[in-house]
Scaffold this motif. Structure first.
Motif, short mmCIF file in Angstrom:
data_model
loop_
_atom_site.label_atom_id
_atom_site.label_comp_id
_atom_site.label_asym_id
_atom_site.label_seq_id
_atom_site.Cartn_x
_atom_site.Cartn_y
_atom_site.Cartn_z
N LEU A 17 0.80 -1.06 -0.02
CA LEU A 17 -0.09 -0.05 0.11
C LEU A 17 0.81 1.13 -0.10
N MET A 18 1.87 1.20 0.91
CA MET A 18 2.82 2.45 0.78
C MET A 18 3.41 2.68 -0.65
N LYS A 19 3.83 1.54 -1.21
CA LYS A 19 4.35 1.67 -2.61
C LYS A 19 3.30 2.20 -3.55
N ASP A 20 2.05 1.69 -3.62
CA ASP A 20 1.28 2.13 -4.62
C ASP A 20 0.72 3.34 -4.37
N PHE A 21 0.56 3.87 -2.96
CA PHE A 21 -0.09 5.31 -2.85
C PHE A 21 0.95 6.41 -2.57
N GLY A 22 2.29 5.73 -2.30
CA GLY A 22 3.22 6.93 -2.03
C GLY A 22 3.20 7.48 -0.63
N ALA A 23 2.51 6.75 0.17
CA ALA A 23 2.26 7.12 1.64
C ALA A 23 3.46 6.55 2.66
N GLY A 24 3.55 7.32 3.75
CA GLY A 24 4.40 6.66 4.87
C GLY A 24 3.84 5.66 5.86
N TYR A 25 4.45 5.03 6.43
CA TYR A 25 3.89 3.73 7.32
C TYR A 25 2.78 4.43 8.44
N SER A 26 3.26 5.55 8.82
CA SER A 26 2.05 5.93 9.76
C SER A 26 0.76 6.21 9.22
N ASP A 27 0.66 6.73 8.01
CA ASP A 27 -0.52 6.83 7.24
C ASP A 27 -1.09 5.65 6.82
N THR A 28 -0.43 4.84 6.54
CA THR A 28 -0.86 3.43 6.03
C THR A 28 -1.51 2.69 7.26
N ALA A 29 -0.78 2.77 8.52
CA ALA A 29 -1.17 2.06 9.37
C ALA A 29 -2.47 2.32 10.09
N TRP A 30 -3.00 3.66 9.70
CA TRP A 30 -4.35 4.14 10.10
C TRP A 30 -5.56 3.50 9.74
N VAL A 31 -5.13 2.36 8.53
CA VAL A 31 -6.36 1.58 8.40
C VAL A 31 -6.57 0.53 9.42
N SER A 32 -5.54 0.06 10.02
CA SER A 32 -5.65 -0.68 11.29
C SER A 32 -6.09 -0.16 12.32
N SER A 33 -5.68 0.78 12.57
CA SER A 33 -6.20 1.72 13.81
C SER A 33 -7.48 2.10 13.66
N ALA A 58 -18.29 -6.41 2.57
CA ALA A 58 -18.36 -5.33 1.63
C ALA A 58 -17.44 -4.30 1.87
N GLY A 59 -16.91 -4.11 3.06
CA GLY A 59 -15.75 -3.16 3.14
C GLY A 59 -14.46 -3.67 2.62
N MET A 60 -14.12 -4.97 2.65
CA MET A 60 -13.14 -5.30 2.02
C MET A 60 -13.12 -5.45 0.57
N VAL A 61 -14.16 -5.77 0.11
CA VAL A 61 -14.23 -5.85 -1.50
C VAL A 61 -14.25 -4.44 -2.17
N LEU A 62 -14.89 -3.40 -1.39
CA LEU A 62 -15.13 -2.08 -1.91
C LEU A 62 -13.39 -1.43 -1.99
N ALA A 63 -12.65 -1.81 -0.78
CA ALA A 63 -11.23 -1.44 -0.45
C ALA A 63 -10.33 -1.92 -1.60
N SER A 64 -10.68 -2.95 -2.31
CA SER A 64 -9.82 -3.31 -3.25
C SER A 64 -10.02 -2.72 -4.64
N PHE A 65 -10.81 -1.99 -4.70
CA PHE A 65 -11.06 -0.77 -5.86
C PHE A 65 -10.66 0.43 -5.42
N ALA A 66 -10.01 0.84 -4.16
CA ALA A 66 -9.65 2.13 -3.77
C ALA A 66 -8.39 2.72 -4.37
N THR A 67 -8.58 3.89 -4.77
CA THR A 67 -7.40 4.77 -5.56
C THR A 67 -6.91 5.64 -4.60
N ARG A 68 -7.30 6.00 -3.41
CA ARG A 68 -6.69 6.91 -2.49
C ARG A 68 -6.75 6.22 -1.18
N LEU A 69 -5.98 6.66 -0.21
CA LEU A 69 -5.85 6.32 1.12
C LEU A 69 -7.25 6.55 2.03
#
Length: 518
Positions: A46-62, A97-108
């Motif tokens: 996710l960090m590679k595809d969206f060009g984001a940092g670890y803290s921004d990506t970790a907000w998904v689990s948070s 539905a949340g995980m299925v829709l997340a597979s089409f996400a284009t932004r964090l």
């Protein structure tokens, strides 16, 4: 009915279909606690595809964890209004539905709303109702059932993390999210088996036409409130906030807040702490596996231990002992540097961590009883959500600022040990005070010490014609504390209803009053 159906009797079946409910609760608990952590294997992609940092990506689990804990009151209201099975079916669909829709996400931001909010809410709507239904099916074996259900957390965490890694390697993160969304549909299957246990038959002598009509409507009903209350009684709130006035519940809530501040911190920082001590990466990662293996064994074993006749009345003290052991383990291992001492820490930590996980909801059930457990659990999870959002992030900031893990272990251990000490001391004070208060005319000596002390007034039986006041309306599925009530409780006694204290006392009905009311 088949052989697997629950038996009818004065209390929960403690078997029969309850084992199917237990298996479903095991799966739901595994998804609820294991899924937010297992998603972390996709963070690098996710960090590679969206060009984001670890803290921004970790907000998904948070966000997922925040929804799991913070939406507790919402889940309580929905369960009280609609029942466990409809809420769990809807939750399974939302999580998938949340995980299925997340597979089409284009932004964090889209990931935050789909995988974070939707999936987290769906898991919350499955987790809480499953625990409620488990408490309705088990009474005598309830500690063992709670321990077995809690074992789903380490089992699923050990299985979902490598599964996520395999899915990432073969299908990428989008394909992995899509397949995990399909996997979460198993929550719907778990919700489908959550049928309410049948209540005891009612004496025909005291039956009324209204009671017959209620029983006819209750054939396929879930755990839900009855329809229009009789005799003009006002509807009570769907969320029983009055439980917050009980000393024992306040003690438990404060204990959980202090516990959540430091309980999860060592497990989160363990791998990096070992690497900082010079342990190879592969060996450092294996430390978490040791914690998981010990945790899997500790939870059902502790549940069986808590179910022993000599220990069950003192389950609150056993919970305090588990918290003290966990806190002292953190404090004594703050200076561990060699791999051998770290392995010993993992064994001790996994044992005490499993004990805490197996006992935490058993203690709450024994404090508030089954009728008020939905509201109490929702409120406790809301308070725990605040602590979870404070504790681990603060520990991470302190590590970045101080570059020292030793202080973090001291702080985490002190918080958990303080929680255990507070729980033991406050429980002892509640017990002592309850013994000093003379029992009322409606008190019964058959209740256990823990229930008398921590859920004052929650007696096992009540004299005929008396109704114990409650903040929930009469439930279709009666709890162990209310199964022995006479059917006259459904019509309500205005003398004992706190909401009708201001109204004049009506004339007693000789057809329904079995004995004199004092």
């Amino acid at each position: 009915m088949g052989a697997g159906s629950p038996r009818r009797g004065p209390g929960p079946p403690d078997g029969g279909w309850g084992w199917v409910v237990l298996a479903a609760c095991f799966v739901v608990t595994g998804f609820a606690y294991g899924f937010p952590k297992a998603v972390s294997v996709f963070f690098r992609a996710l960090m590679k595809d969206f060009g984001a940092g670890y803290s921004d990506t970790a907000w998904v689990s948070s966000i997922m964890l925040a929804m799991l804990y913070g939406t507790g009151p919402v889940s309580s209201i929905l369960v009280t209004r609609f029942g466990c099975r409809p809420v769990m079916l809807a939750g399974g669909l939302l999580a998938s539905a949340g995980m299925v829709l997340a597979s089409f996400a284009t932004r964090l931001l889209e990931l935050y709303l789909t995988a974070g909010v939707l999936t987290g809410l769906g898991l919350a709507l499955n987790f809480q109702p499953s625990l409620i239904m488990l408490g309705l099916y088990f009474e005598r074996r309830r500690p063992l059932a709670n321990g077995l259900a809690a074992a789903g957390s380490p089992v699923f965490l050990s299985a979902l993390s490598p599964l996520g890694q395999k899915l990432l390697e073969h299908f990428g993160w989008r394909g992995g999210f899509l397949l995990l969304g399909g996997l979460l549909l198993h929550c719907c299957a778990c919700g489908a088996v959550m049928r309410p246990p049948p209540g005891p038959p009612r004496p025909p002598a005291s039956r009324s036409p209204a009671a017959d009509e209620d029983e006819a409507e209750a054939g396929g009903a879930e755990l839900r409130l009855r329809e229009a209350p009789p005799a003009g009684r006002a509807r009570r709130r769907l969320l029983d906030v009055a439980v917050c006035t009980e000393r024992s519940f306040v003690v438990y809530t404060i204990t959980k807040f202090l516990m959540a501040l430091g309980l999860f911190v060592p497990a989160i920082l363990l791998v990096n702490y070992a690497k900082d001590a010079g342990v190879p990466d592969a060996d450092a990662a294996f430390l978490l596996s040791i914690v998981g293996f010990v945790d899997i064994v500790a939870r059902p074993a502790c549940g069986a231990l808590a179910g022993l006749a000599r220990l069950r009345p003192h389950v609150a003290y056993l919970f305090s002992l588990a918290l003290l052991a966990n806190g002292l383990t953190d404090l004594s291992s703050a200076r561990a540097r060699s791999y051998g001492t770290l392995v010993a820490f993992c064994i001790a930590f996994g044992l005490s961590y499993g004990m805490v996980g197996a006992l935490q909801f058993e203690v709450l059930m024994s404090i508030v009883g089954a009728p008020r457990f939905p509201s109490a659990l929702g409120l406790v999870l809301l308070v725990e959500a605040v602590a979870v959002l404070i504790g681990p992030p603060s520990a991470g900031h302190l590590v970045d600022a101080l570059k020292n893990y030793e202080i973090i272990f001291y702080l985490a251990g002190s918080e958990v040990a303080l929680a255990g000490f507070f729980m033991a001391l406050a429980t002892y004070c509640c017990l002592r005070r309850s013994r000093d208060i003379p029992p009322g005319p409606g008190a019964e000596n058959g209740a256990s010490d823990t229930e008398d002390a921590e859920a004052e007034g929650d007696s096992e039986t009540l004299p005929t014609g008396l109704v114990k006041p409650s903040s929930l309306e009469t439930l279709e599925v009666l709890s162990p504390q209310t199964r022995l009530m006479e059917p006259e409780a459904e019509s309500g006694d205005p003398m004992l209803d706190p909401e009708l204290d201001a109204q004049p006392d009506p004339e007693p009905d000789p057809k329904t009053v079995q004995g004199p009311v004092q």
